[in-house]
Enzyme design. Structure first.
Site, PDB file in Angstrom:
ATOM      1  N   CYS A 175       0.818  -1.225   0.000  1.00 34.94           N
ATOM      2  CA  CYS A 175       0.000   0.000   0.000  1.00 34.94           C
ATOM      3  C   CYS A 175       0.845   1.265   0.000  1.00 34.94           C
ATOM      4  O   CYS A 175       0.298   2.358  -0.086  1.00 34.94           O
ATOM      5  CB  CYS A 175      -0.917  -0.014   1.205  1.00 34.94           C
ATOM      6  SG  CYS A 175      -1.666  -1.613   1.455  1.00 34.94           S
ATOM      7  N   HIS A 217      -3.502   8.123   5.528  1.00 32.86           N
ATOM      8  CA  HIS A 217      -3.616   6.790   4.938  1.00 32.86           C
ATOM      9  C   HIS A 217      -5.060   6.315   5.131  1.00 32.86           C
ATOM     10  O   HIS A 217      -5.667   5.805   4.209  1.00 32.86           O
ATOM     11  CB  HIS A 217      -2.604   5.854   5.585  1.00 32.86           C
ATOM     12  CG  HIS A 217      -2.516   4.509   4.931  1.00 32.86           C
ATOM     13  ND1 HIS A 217      -2.254   4.363   3.601  1.00 32.86           N
ATOM     14  CD2 HIS A 217      -2.689   3.257   5.431  1.00 32.86           C
ATOM     15  CE1 HIS A 217      -2.256   3.062   3.293  1.00 32.86           C
ATOM     16  NE2 HIS A 217      -2.526   2.377   4.380  1.00 32.86           N
ATOM     17  N   GLU A 242      -2.696   5.463  13.194  1.00 36.91           N
ATOM     18  CA  GLU A 242      -2.265   6.645  12.441  1.00 36.91           C
ATOM     19  C   GLU A 242      -2.544   7.920  13.235  1.00 36.91           C
ATOM     20  O   GLU A 242      -1.732   8.851  13.226  1.00 36.91           O
ATOM     21  CB  GLU A 242      -2.988   6.689  11.083  1.00 36.91           C
ATOM     22  CG  GLU A 242      -2.538   7.865  10.223  1.00 36.91           C
ATOM     23  CD  GLU A 242      -3.059   7.797   8.796  1.00 36.91           C
ATOM     24  OE1 GLU A 242      -3.996   7.012   8.516  1.00 36.91           O
ATOM     25  OE2 GLU A 242      -2.511   8.535   7.946  1.00 36.91           O
ATOM     26  N   LYS A 277      -9.697   7.832   0.905  1.00 31.85           N
ATOM     27  CA  LYS A 277     -10.118   6.438   0.660  1.00 31.85           C
ATOM     28  C   LYS A 277     -11.612   6.272   0.930  1.00 31.85           C
ATOM     29  O   LYS A 277     -12.226   5.334   0.451  1.00 31.85           O
ATOM     30  CB  LYS A 277      -9.316   5.472   1.532  1.00 31.85           C
ATOM     31  CG  LYS A 277      -7.870   5.297   1.075  1.00 31.85           C
ATOM     32  CD  LYS A 277      -7.166   4.203   1.850  1.00 31.85           C
ATOM     33  CE  LYS A 277      -5.732   4.003   1.374  1.00 31.85           C
ATOM     34  NZ  LYS A 277      -4.812   5.043   1.881  1.00 31.85           N
ATOM     35  N   HIS A 292      -9.385   1.784  -1.315  1.00 35.82           N
ATOM     36  CA  HIS A 292      -7.955   1.572  -1.111  1.00 35.82           C
ATOM     37  C   HIS A 292      -7.365   0.966  -2.379  1.00 35.82           C
ATOM     38  O   HIS A 292      -7.525  -0.222  -2.640  1.00 35.82           O
ATOM     39  CB  HIS A 292      -7.719   0.663   0.087  1.00 35.82           C
ATOM     40  CG  HIS A 292      -6.273   0.635   0.528  1.00 35.82           C
ATOM     41  ND1 HIS A 292      -5.256   1.133  -0.251  1.00 35.82           N
ATOM     42  CD2 HIS A 292      -5.690   0.188   1.666  1.00 35.82           C
ATOM     43  CE1 HIS A 292      -4.100   0.981   0.391  1.00 35.82           C
ATOM     44  NE2 HIS A 292      -4.342   0.419   1.561  1.00 35.82           N
ATOM     45  N   PHE A 308       1.092  -2.808   4.573  1.00 36.63           N
ATOM     46  CA  PHE A 308       1.337  -4.147   5.102  1.00 36.63           C
ATOM     47  C   PHE A 308       2.828  -4.442   4.915  1.00 36.63           C
ATOM     48  O   PHE A 308       3.432  -4.072   3.910  1.00 36.63           O
ATOM     49  CB  PHE A 308       0.540  -5.179   4.289  1.00 36.63           C
ATOM     50  CG  PHE A 308      -0.837  -5.439   4.842  1.00 36.63           C
ATOM     51  CD1 PHE A 308      -1.337  -4.743   5.917  1.00 36.63           C
ATOM     52  CD2 PHE A 308      -1.628  -6.416   4.263  1.00 36.63           C
ATOM     53  CE1 PHE A 308      -2.612  -5.002   6.424  1.00 36.63           C
ATOM     54  CE2 PHE A 308      -2.904  -6.689   4.747  1.00 36.63           C
ATOM     55  CZ  PHE A 308      -3.389  -5.971   5.827  1.00 36.63           C
TER      56      PHE A 308
END
Lengths: 402, 83
Positions: free
Chosen positions: A162, A294, A305, A326, A331, A390
């Site tokens: 990502c 994010h 976050e 998003k 995403h 990830f």
């Protein structure tokens, strides 16, 4: 050290297939999440995604060429054409070999892989199409861009799930700033809404069944997206010398690794990447006017976050808007950082903060100003765009108005 | 149903690498410190073993099961359902 200008941007996204449409829908809070239409859904438990609805390759490519292009490469090429048209970057003489092309993508040509394996394992086919490998290879998008535009400098793909686009853009920025190249065509592309990929994400139990509600207490996970965004970077001196429109200055890039868990996010890793981006850009926390988060909509990311922003920005974190795009375009994994930089540049240029849509209820663990549901005017001189992947790989980009 | 219970506890012990003796029916999952990815793998293993579909979303604030006993009962209920 060169200052680095963004002189071109192109977008293919679930909320618009040009930068102008994307920006308009972004500020209108238009949500591009809906029932999946591009693949069969009978075997899926999660039947929603943010798709690039109505993307017709035949309007962009000759029939012969479509056979060589996975959907991910198609997205990347069409976004690049828009970015190059806007920038009018010269590629004559030695400019071709002093221009780089870096495309971030998480997984590459997944539609090609899924189709081939369905035929081979599922339907007993004796052979797969001879273009299977060149279509699915992760660098295909970058390679097709170099061929279409005659870019002969350094070119490759960067994969960090990502954060792929964030790393690619950050790395290209450093190449231009240090003088390794004079310009770079850079961004991210992803198109992996396939049955196989959806089943994989379902199995991780992090997918929202209905929609994406970042930072809201009622959030139930992420929604898969797709698309591409591509930028033209060049030295600010070159851009000014040729009278190019400078959309924004790409001012810094910060990268870090959590070195902890393969899927769980980490506060410290995020803090290190944000601080590194500020340091790289020569910005203080007080200079940051907006953060494009994010913000995946998972329980873990949004809370982690938020803590990273508190730690990295101190008191400033509570004073500035932080929103997740998003919530509107899902995403897009390897393309996410590029689509979100496009959103951040749009915000900077219009001094308008895109909202976090689908926001319903305050979560005590997510206590910042997430710009719920409606865009807002705000003075924006500098902004950050976060990507946390990830694998614990983080990339944060800093942009500044010029 | 004792066999089912043993199977469920075996799977949890194996995937979470926890001593089986600690997995009493009243043991709370959050106190056993099972990592989130291990929980996901446990759910997958239970679904495979019993051919069931377990409702579980790692993001949900409402916990589907809180104790080992809850997991056993959830599996029992799902196994009993017509496919």
């Amino acid at each position: 050290m060169n200052r680095v200008a963004i002189t071109g941007v192109g977008v293919i996204s679930p909320i618009g297939q040009s930068f102008a449409t994307f920006t308009q829908n972004l500020f209108n809070g238009h949500c591009g999440i809906g029932p999946i239409t591009t693949i069969p859904t009978e075997r899926l438990l999660v039947k929603i995604a943010a798709e690039v609805v109505g993307f017709d390759p035949a309007t962009h490519f000759e029939p012969r060429r479509i056979g060589m292009l996975d959907r991910v490469a198609q997205f990347a090429l069409v976004a690049t054409r828009e970015a190059m048209a806007r920038s009018a970057l010269p590629l004559d003489g030695d400019r071709a070999e002093t221009t780089a092309c870096l495309i971030g993508t998480g997984v590459g040509g997944l539609n090609t892989l899924d189709d081939s394996f369905l035929k081979l394992y599922g339907q007993g086919a004796a052979r797969v199409h001879p273009f299977t490998i060149p279509r699915l290879m992760v660098n295909a998008a970058a390679s097709h861009i170099t061929m279409e535009f005659g870019i002969t400098g350094p070119a490759y793909s960067i994969a960090s799930a990502c954060s792929s686009a964030g790393h690619a853009i950050g790395h290209a920025f450093h190449l231009v700033r240090s003088g390794v190249v004079r310009a770079a065509v850079v961004g991210g592309a992803e198109a992996c809404i396939t049955v196989g990929t959806m089943k994989g994400w379902e199995a991780m139990r992090v997918m929202a069944p209905d929609t994406c509600r970042p930072f809201s207490k009622t959030r139930t996970g992420m929604v898969l997206g797709e698309g591409a965004a591509v930028f033209v970077l060049e030295t600010l001196d070159d851009a000014r010398a040729r009278g190019a429109e400078v959309l924004a200055e790409l001012a810094g890039a910060g990268m870090s690794s959590d070195a902890k868990d393969i899927t769980a996010p980490d506060v410290d890793g995020g803090v290190r990447a944000i601080r590194a981006a500020l340091r790289d850009a020569g910005l203080a926390a007080e200079d940051v006017d907006y953060v494009n988060a994010h913000g995946t909509g998972t329980a873990a990311n949004d809370q982690t976050e938020t803590q990273s922003l508190h730690r990295a920005l101190g008191a400033r974190a509570r004073q500035i808007p932080v929103s997740s795009s998003k919530s509107m375009f899902g995403h897009a994994l390897g393309a996410a950082g590029a689509l979100e930089l496009a959103a951040t540049v749009a915000a900077l240029r219009s001094c308008t903060v895109p909202p976090t849509v689908n926001y319903e209820e305050t979560d005590p663990l997510c206590d910042l100003d997430y710009v719920p549901n409606t865009a807002r005017s705000a003075p924006i001189r500098a902004a950050l765009s976060n990507s946390f992947a990830f694998g614990g790989l983080n990339a944060v980009l800093a942009v500044r108005a010029v | 149903m004792a066999e089912l219970m043993d199977d469920v506890i075996d799977i949890i012990a194996e995937k979470a690498r926890i001593d089986r003796a600690k997995l009493e029916l009243t043991a709370r999952l959050d106190e056993l410190n099972i990592a989130s990815l291990d929980v996901v793998e446990i759910v997958f293993a239970l679904e495979e073993r019993f051919d069931i579909q377990m409702p579980y979303n790692a993001n949900s604030t409402q916990r589907e099961f809180e104790t080992i006993g809850d997991v056993v009962r959830a599996v029992e209920g799902l196994v009993g359902e017509p496919a």
